[in-house]
Write a protein that holds these residues in place. Structure first.
Motif, PDB file in Angstrom:
ATOM      1  N   SER A 121      35.680  -6.647  27.477  1.00  0.00           N
ATOM      2  CA  SER A 121      35.962  -6.079  26.152  1.00  0.00           C
ATOM      3  C   SER A 121      34.694  -5.609  25.458  1.00  0.00           C
ATOM      4  O   SER A 121      33.639  -6.242  25.561  1.00  0.00           O
ATOM      5  CB  SER A 121      36.659  -7.130  25.280  1.00  0.00           C
ATOM      6  N   ASP A 122      34.803  -4.481  24.755  1.00  0.00           N
ATOM      7  CA  ASP A 122      33.691  -3.983  23.953  1.00  0.00           C
ATOM      8  C   ASP A 122      33.749  -4.500  22.518  1.00  0.00           C
ATOM      9  O   ASP A 122      33.080  -3.984  21.625  1.00  0.00           O
ATOM     10  CB  ASP A 122      33.682  -2.446  23.928  1.00  0.00           C
ATOM     11  N   LYS A 123      34.542  -5.529  22.312  1.00  0.00           N
ATOM     12  CA  LYS A 123      34.695  -6.090  20.969  1.00  0.00           C
ATOM     13  C   LYS A 123      33.398  -6.726  20.489  1.00  0.00           C
ATOM     14  O   LYS A 123      33.092  -6.729  19.298  1.00  0.00           O
ATOM     15  CB  LYS A 123      35.820  -7.127  20.990  1.00  0.00           C
ATOM     16  N   TYR A 124      32.616  -7.268  21.435  1.00  0.00           N
ATOM     17  CA  TYR A 124      31.402  -7.985  21.089  1.00  0.00           C
ATOM     18  C   TYR A 124      30.164  -7.127  21.338  1.00  0.00           C
ATOM     19  O   TYR A 124      30.107  -6.331  22.275  1.00  0.00           O
ATOM     20  CB  TYR A 124      31.304  -9.277  21.898  1.00  0.00           C
ATOM     21  N   LEU A 125      29.152  -7.317  20.497  1.00  0.00           N
ATOM     22  CA  LEU A 125      27.919  -6.530  20.592  1.00  0.00           C
ATOM     23  C   LEU A 125      27.276  -6.664  21.958  1.00  0.00           C
ATOM     24  O   LEU A 125      26.842  -5.665  22.554  1.00  0.00           O
ATOM     25  CB  LEU A 125      26.939  -6.992  19.495  1.00  0.00           C
ATOM     26  N   ARG A 126      27.210  -7.880  22.490  1.00  0.00           N
ATOM     27  CA  ARG A 126      26.570  -8.080  23.788  1.00  0.00           C
ATOM     28  C   ARG A 126      27.259  -7.254  24.876  1.00  0.00           C
ATOM     29  O   ARG A 126      26.597  -6.663  25.743  1.00  0.00           O
ATOM     30  CB  ARG A 126      26.575  -9.574  24.157  1.00  0.00           C
ATOM     31  N   ASN A 127      28.585  -7.205  24.833  1.00  0.00           N
ATOM     32  CA  ASN A 127      29.311  -6.435  25.845  1.00  0.00           C
ATOM     33  C   ASN A 127      29.067  -4.940  25.712  1.00  0.00           C
ATOM     34  O   ASN A 127      28.986  -4.210  26.710  1.00  0.00           O
ATOM     35  CB  ASN A 127      30.806  -6.733  25.752  1.00  0.00           C
ATOM     36  N   LYS A 128      28.976  -4.453  24.478  1.00  0.00           N
ATOM     37  CA  LYS A 128      28.661  -3.033  24.269  1.00  0.00           C
ATOM     38  C   LYS A 128      27.305  -2.694  24.879  1.00  0.00           C
ATOM     39  O   LYS A 128      27.148  -1.652  25.516  1.00  0.00           O
ATOM     40  CB  LYS A 128      28.664  -2.709  22.777  1.00  0.00           C
ATOM     41  N   ILE A 129      26.333  -3.568  24.670  1.00  0.00           N
ATOM     42  CA  ILE A 129      24.999  -3.348  25.247  1.00  0.00           C
ATOM     43  C   ILE A 129      25.074  -3.405  26.771  1.00  0.00           C
ATOM     44  O   ILE A 129      24.491  -2.566  27.475  1.00  0.00           O
ATOM     45  CB  ILE A 129      24.023  -4.408  24.708  1.00  0.00           C
ATOM     46  N   ARG A 130      25.835  -4.355  27.297  1.00  0.00           N
ATOM     47  CA  ARG A 130      25.955  -4.533  28.748  1.00  0.00           C
ATOM     48  C   ARG A 130      26.631  -3.329  29.410  1.00  0.00           C
ATOM     49  O   ARG A 130      26.216  -2.882  30.481  1.00  0.00           O
ATOM     50  CB  ARG A 130      26.756  -5.807  29.030  1.00  0.00           C
ATOM     51  N   HIS A 131      27.667  -2.816  28.757  1.00  0.00           N
ATOM     52  CA  HIS A 131      28.470  -1.745  29.370  1.00  0.00           C
ATOM     53  C   HIS A 131      27.906  -0.353  29.154  1.00  0.00           C
ATOM     54  O   HIS A 131      28.136   0.542  29.977  1.00  0.00           O
ATOM     55  CB  HIS A 131      29.900  -1.787  28.809  1.00  0.00           C
ATOM     56  N   HIS A 132      27.171  -0.150  28.058  1.00  0.00           N
ATOM     57  CA  HIS A 132      26.784   1.214  27.695  1.00  0.00           C
ATOM     58  C   HIS A 132      25.277   1.456  27.618  1.00  0.00           C
ATOM     59  O   HIS A 132      24.814   2.503  28.074  1.00  0.00           O
ATOM     60  CB  HIS A 132      27.424   1.589  26.346  1.00  0.00           C
ATOM     61  N   ILE A 133      24.522   0.525  27.082  1.00  0.00           N
ATOM     62  CA  ILE A 133      23.089   0.763  26.891  1.00  0.00           C
ATOM     63  C   ILE A 133      22.285   0.408  28.134  1.00  0.00           C
ATOM     64  O   ILE A 133      21.470   1.216  28.602  1.00  0.00           O
ATOM     65  CB  ILE A 133      22.575  -0.030  25.670  1.00  0.00           C
ATOM     66  N   VAL A 134      22.521  -0.769  28.693  1.00  0.00           N
ATOM     67  CA  VAL A 134      21.760  -1.198  29.869  1.00  0.00           C
ATOM     68  C   VAL A 134      21.941  -0.248  31.052  1.00  0.00           C
ATOM     69  O   VAL A 134      20.956   0.122  31.711  1.00  0.00           O
ATOM     70  CB  VAL A 134      22.123  -2.644  30.258  1.00  0.00           C
ATOM     71  N   PRO A 135      23.167   0.205  31.368  1.00  0.00           N
ATOM     72  CA  PRO A 135      23.303   1.163  32.477  1.00  0.00           C
ATOM     73  C   PRO A 135      22.490   2.443  32.260  1.00  0.00           C
ATOM     74  O   PRO A 135      21.935   2.985  33.223  1.00  0.00           O
ATOM     75  CB  PRO A 135      24.810   1.470  32.487  1.00  0.00           C
ATOM     76  N   LEU A 136      22.397   2.924  31.042  1.00  0.00           N
ATOM     77  CA  LEU A 136      21.588   4.118  30.755  1.00  0.00           C
ATOM     78  C   LEU A 136      20.107   3.848  31.003  1.00  0.00           C
ATOM     79  O   LEU A 136      19.395   4.695  31.572  1.00  0.00           O
ATOM     80  CB  LEU A 136      21.800   4.557  29.303  1.00  0.00           C
ATOM     81  N   LEU A 137      19.643   2.676  30.576  1.00  0.00           N
ATOM     82  CA  LEU A 137      18.239   2.332  30.788  1.00  0.00           C
ATOM     83  C   LEU A 137      17.921   2.234  32.277  1.00  0.00           C
ATOM     84  O   LEU A 137      16.869   2.693  32.734  1.00  0.00           O
ATOM     85  CB  LEU A 137      17.926   0.998  30.094  1.00  0.00           C
ATOM     86  N   LYS A 138      18.839   1.652  33.050  1.00  0.00           N
ATOM     87  CA  LYS A 138      18.626   1.543  34.497  1.00  0.00           C
ATOM     88  C   LYS A 138      18.730   2.898  35.184  1.00  0.00           C
ATOM     89  O   LYS A 138      18.093   3.133  36.218  1.00  0.00           O
ATOM     90  CB  LYS A 138      19.646   0.567  35.097  1.00  0.00           C
ATOM     91  N   GLU A 139      19.530   3.783  34.591  1.00  0.00           N
ATOM     92  CA  GLU A 139      19.642   5.140  35.143  1.00  0.00           C
ATOM     93  C   GLU A 139      18.369   5.937  34.890  1.00  0.00           C
ATOM     94  O   GLU A 139      17.903   6.688  35.750  1.00  0.00           O
ATOM     95  CB  GLU A 139      20.835   5.844  34.489  1.00  0.00           C
ATOM     96  N   LEU A 140      17.787   5.734  33.696  1.00  0.00           N
ATOM     97  CA  LEU A 140      16.542   6.426  33.359  1.00  0.00           C
ATOM     98  C   LEU A 140      15.394   5.962  34.242  1.00  0.00           C
ATOM     99  O   LEU A 140      14.511   6.747  34.604  1.00  0.00           O
ATOM    100  CB  LEU A 140      16.191   6.183  31.886  1.00  0.00           C
ATOM    101  N   HIS A 141      15.399   4.679  34.575  1.00  0.00           N
ATOM    102  CA  HIS A 141      14.331   4.125  35.407  1.00  0.00           C
ATOM    103  C   HIS A 141      14.937   3.082  36.327  1.00  0.00           C
ATOM    104  O   HIS A 141      15.314   1.995  35.884  1.00  0.00           O
ATOM    105  CB  HIS A 141      13.258   3.483  34.527  1.00  0.00           C
TER     106      HIS A 141
END
Length: 372
Positions: A121-141
């Protein structure tokens, strides 16, 4: 999972909590309530079974998410260090490994695992970061997580040096007081570059949270103080004095934000309610957003003033006692409820302070009652 443990002859205990009920009662988010309940139970089990250390399964991806959460909220070096590998009796041996490393190991060794349904669930801030922000950072580098782990190691080294240096500087300035407390000269504090940082490093482990009030003590008059659940920081002439709260000896009793009752020196109950249903001398309804915890129950002090409910402006407590025809005995036995900023909230059983009273538009109402 229980079947896996039983098949492999691994002792296992399962505990269920009424987390939502606990969160509502203690005015917490579900995540904080769940964490508090878990670790309280862990501590109980460790004591019951004489266990010295608790090992948790936090990994490098958890650490990265915590780092981003703390960064987004604003933090210092301690917040950027995020999850420590060791914290007193809690050890996190899997922190150097990524989530992917652990999953691959589990698959290769036919180890079952359970995925918490709330992780999707994206209900929680940690999950939003896990699902959307971290994958972008790993994609960039592609080696972003490895680089983050290295950065964390550098930050921890820096943290160690800073803690050692500030502790050494502060210890040179401290003097032992007759009451067993310690004091530090305000004049010497002012000479330090960024004295606020030194104050934070000195006092952070003693439960203080009202940092701006602490910084203001340097310019405050004698007698001003700031309280934590366990300690008191007092301005006395040109020194700051740190002492333990000696409840039985000093007549000072604290109520933390999570505490619902106080039994000594008198019985008080604290609960969050939806409406102001009735009001009398033994019950007050206050605006929780205006309070600074811990709340303190104490006797009068010479400089006490408050804003009596139903009146305009402030009044010296001594004048209130005189107007209400308090005897000397009454004055000596009157308990006060005050905030961590030493502001009177309630002359207990007599008069509330207008500044803290709840009204029809108050969003968080606390009912504080004096019980027989």
């Amino acid at each position: 999972m229980i079947q896996y443990f039983q098949t492999n002859h691994i002792p296992v205990k399962v505990k269920h909590f009424a987390t939502e009920e606990y969160a509502t009662k203690h005015k917490q988010t579900i995540q904080i309530a769940a964490r508090e309940l878990r670790y309280r139970w862990f501590e109980e089990e460790m004591q019951a079974q004489n266990i010295s250390y608790l090992l948790t399964a936090h990994h490098a991806d958890d650490d990265l998410e915590t780092f981003i959460i703390n960064l987004s909220r604003g933090c210092g070096l301690d917040g950027l260090v995020a999850i420590p590998e060791a914290n007193k009796s809690i050890l996190r041996p899997m922190l150097p490994f990524s989530r992917q490393d652990i999953l691959e190991y589990a698959k290769e060794n036919n180890i079952l695992w359970r995925e918490d349904s709330s992780n999707a669930s994206d209900k929680y801030l940690r999950n939003k970061i896990r699902h959307h922000i971290v994958p972008l950072l790993k994609e960039l580098h592609p080696t972003f997580l490895d680089n983050f782990i290295k950065t964390q190691e550098y930050l921890k080294q820096t943290q160690d040096v800073i803690h050692e240096t500030t502790a050494s500087t502060i210890s040179e300035l401290l003097s032992v007081e007759e009451n067993g407390g310690v004091s530090i000269p305000v004049e010497y504090l002012r000479r330090l570059p960024n004295y606020q940082f030194y104050l934070y490093q000195w006092l952070n482990d003693f439960g203080f949270t009202a940092w701006q009030d602490i910084y203001n003590l340097l310019d405050a008059q004698t007698g001003k103080k700031v309280l934590s659940p366990t300690h008191i920081l007092l301005k006395n002439r040109e020194r700051l004095i740190l002492s333990k709260l000696k409840e039985a000896e000093e007549g000072v009793y604290s109520i933390s934000e999570k505490q619902n009752t106080l039994k000594v020196p008198l019985k008080l109950t604290v609960e969050q309610v939806e409406v102001i249903d009735y009001f009398n001398n033994n019950t007050i309804f206050v605006d929780a957003e205006k309070l600074h915890f811990p709340l303190i129950v104490r006797k009068r002090e010479e400089a006490d003033v408050f804003f009596p409910s139903g009146m305009k402006g402030k009044k010296k407590l001594s004048k209130y006692f005189k107007d209400e025809k308090y005897s000397l005995f009454d004055k000596e036995n009157q308990w006060l409820l005050v905030s961590a900023k030493n502001e009177i909230i309630w002359v207990i059983g007599k008069r509330a302070d207008e500044r803290f009273m709840a009204h029809s538009d108050t969003t968080r109402i606390l009912k504080i009652a004096l019980e027989d």
